[in-house]
Structure formats: C-alpha cells, structure tokens
Design an enzyme around this catalytic site. Sequence first.
Site, PDB file in Angstrom:
ATOM      1  CB  CYS A 150      -0.927   0.101   1.394  1.00 53.47           C
ATOM      2  SG  CYS A 150      -1.903   1.547   1.375  1.00 53.47           S
ATOM      3  CB  CYS A 188      -1.928   4.585   4.757  1.00 55.66           C
ATOM      4  SG  CYS A 188      -3.345   3.713   3.821  1.00 55.66           S
ATOM      5  CB  SER A 189      -0.690   0.458   6.740  1.00 57.88           C
ATOM      6  OG  SER A 189      -1.658   1.018   7.312  1.00 57.88           O
ATOM      7  CB  CYS A 190      -4.935  -0.368   2.371  1.00 60.47           C
ATOM      8  SG  CYS A 190      -5.544   1.177   2.510  1.00 60.47           S
TER       9      CYS A 190
END
Lengths: 236, 115
Positions: free
Chosen positions: A140, A143-145
Amino acid sequence: MERKRFIWISGRAISNMPLDSSFGGKDTMDDVAVPPPVSGTYPVPESDIAARVQALESILLEKGLLSSDAIDKVVETYEKDIGPMLGAKVVARTWTNPAFRARLLENAVAACKELGIGGAQGEHLVAIENTDKVHNVIVCTLCSCYPWTVLGLPPNWYKYPQYRSRIVIEPRKMLKEDFGLDIPDGKEIRVWDSSSELRYFVIPERPLGTENLTEEELASIVTREAMIGVAEVRKP
Amino acid sequence: MNLDVTGPAAVPRKNGELVFETPWESRSFGIAVALCKSGVLGWEEFRTHLIGNIGKSEKEDFAKTHEWNYYAIWEDSLEHVLLEKGIVTKQEIEEGVTRVEASWSHEEGSHHHSH
C-alpha cells in the site's frame, strides 16, 4: 532500569509537548543533534504518547462515545481471531479444490464466506494467483491498506516507508536483497497497490512434493509472507 | 483485560512478529477502530488524516535514520480527526494527559507499575 524509548515525530496536532528535560542527556540520545524546540521533527519519549492514548480513551469513555469493552473486543479480535491462519486456510483450499479456486478468483468475498471468513472490511478483498509466469506482490503505497480479513494486521515492515516506496520501483531487486526471494528474470513481477476499496492478497504456488498432504497440513505451511508475495511456500 | 504482549508470557505469533509492540499501540488502534465501528468516525475520514500524516513524516530524514513508529502517527491522526470534528477539545486532551501522568507518578511512588 529500562532505557527510555524515544519516538521521532513531526507536526503534531498539538504541538505544545515540551521536550523532555532529559533529552540530550548522556545515556539516551547521544547520537542526535538537539532538535528545534517548536516545530519540525523531534523525539518525544514514548511515555508521552502512551499518556495521550490513555487520556483520549478516558475522555471518550466519559463522553459515552466508547466503552472499554468495545476497545478490548477490537484488539482481541485482531490479536487472536483474525490472522494469517485464515488466509492460509483459503490458500490450502485453492490448492485442493480447483472449483473453489475459480470461485475465489472470480469473487473473493463470496468464496471466503463459504469458509466462514468475512466481516470487517472484507467486502473489498481480491485474490490474485501466482503462476509459473507471474509472481505477485502487494503493497500500500499511501498508508497501510492490507487484506485484514484474511491476514490480520500487517507486519511492521509492510508499513515502513522503505518497503512502500522501493517495492514499486525495483521489486525484483528488493525481493532478492531484502527477502531472499529470487524471482527468475523470465518471470513477470506484478506489484499490486492496495487501497481501502481494493485489498489484494496473493495465492502462492503450491510447492512440488506436497501431493500427499491433507488440506489442513497444507494450510500449516502457508505463511503470511507468501500471501503478501515476498516469499514462496516451501515444502515442509 | 489480559493483554500480555510485552512480558515473558506474551503469546507467540504464528508467522512472525507481534501485532502490537506495546499496550499503548494496541489501545490507540482499538480506540480508532471502535469509533469507526460505532459510526462516531468514518473510516475514510480517519484514513485521510493517517495518509496525510504518514506522507508528511516520510519527507523527514528521521524516517530513514530513526525509529519510525506507525502507531505514533496513528495516534496523532486520531487526535487530529477528533479535534477537527469537535468531538474533543485541545484543553480536554491536555487536562487528560496531565491527569494520566499524575496518576502514573502516583503509582510509581507507591511501587505500582501498570503502564
């Protein structure tokens, strides 16, 4: 005594966090220059952030917007019930059941539901398969999907800037240097950038020599890293 | 709550590392997700702040050379969005922090270590 841990931050919502008086002291921060006192980047003791979290929690509890139980439940769910073992179950099923595999690639949400896997943000799940011609890896970049439903919470390195930028630019090199995964030049590498609407996970190739394993045994060899695409599944 | 993630009794994780390194990380995660679940916050609006803050932090050199803590940014984003929506005020947060820190030093004074 435990060494105090500092965390570097920048641009906080509330910037009146005074620097800890011990900052710049001899035993903790020898190697860094004294930061500007008001804005920019500076280290704060981890305990300051812990205090802010606890303060937020108690304020929200007082306002009746949250209950401690609700927080406990979220945390426990992600620590105990949701994790890569779910994705591993899905992968093992795709290895033993071609019809399931086809359904999963067509509609991962519906196929996972067959195994009782779903729920929070599961509605955006997409399965992608590794083949002898294509290797897939997820990231991602913003961000941190992450495919929480099947993998739980992401490992720390997945969230680090280094991974998120470099895997897109030079995936083959990074897989080899950082993860020890050598993808032959003839094999295409596809990098899938997750978003909150589309959360990919990788169906790794079934290793040779595992014909005699049961579905459960197969699930036990599927790792989180393999479903992110930074590792292959190895024969036990 | 029996969340032993840092002590010797920490539950070993299959496939690697612990989900959270410290209790405050798990609380900050739990608060934000619980607020999204109950509809107090929208996941997308929280995430927008998170993305913005992560992006900002990465422009700084410390992202490469120092400890980059995801949940510190997460917590900051949570504060941002709660302030922006007027759910909490700066004053409430500052007073809350003061109270928490006072309770900690009290506990330290009486040899209890709970944080």
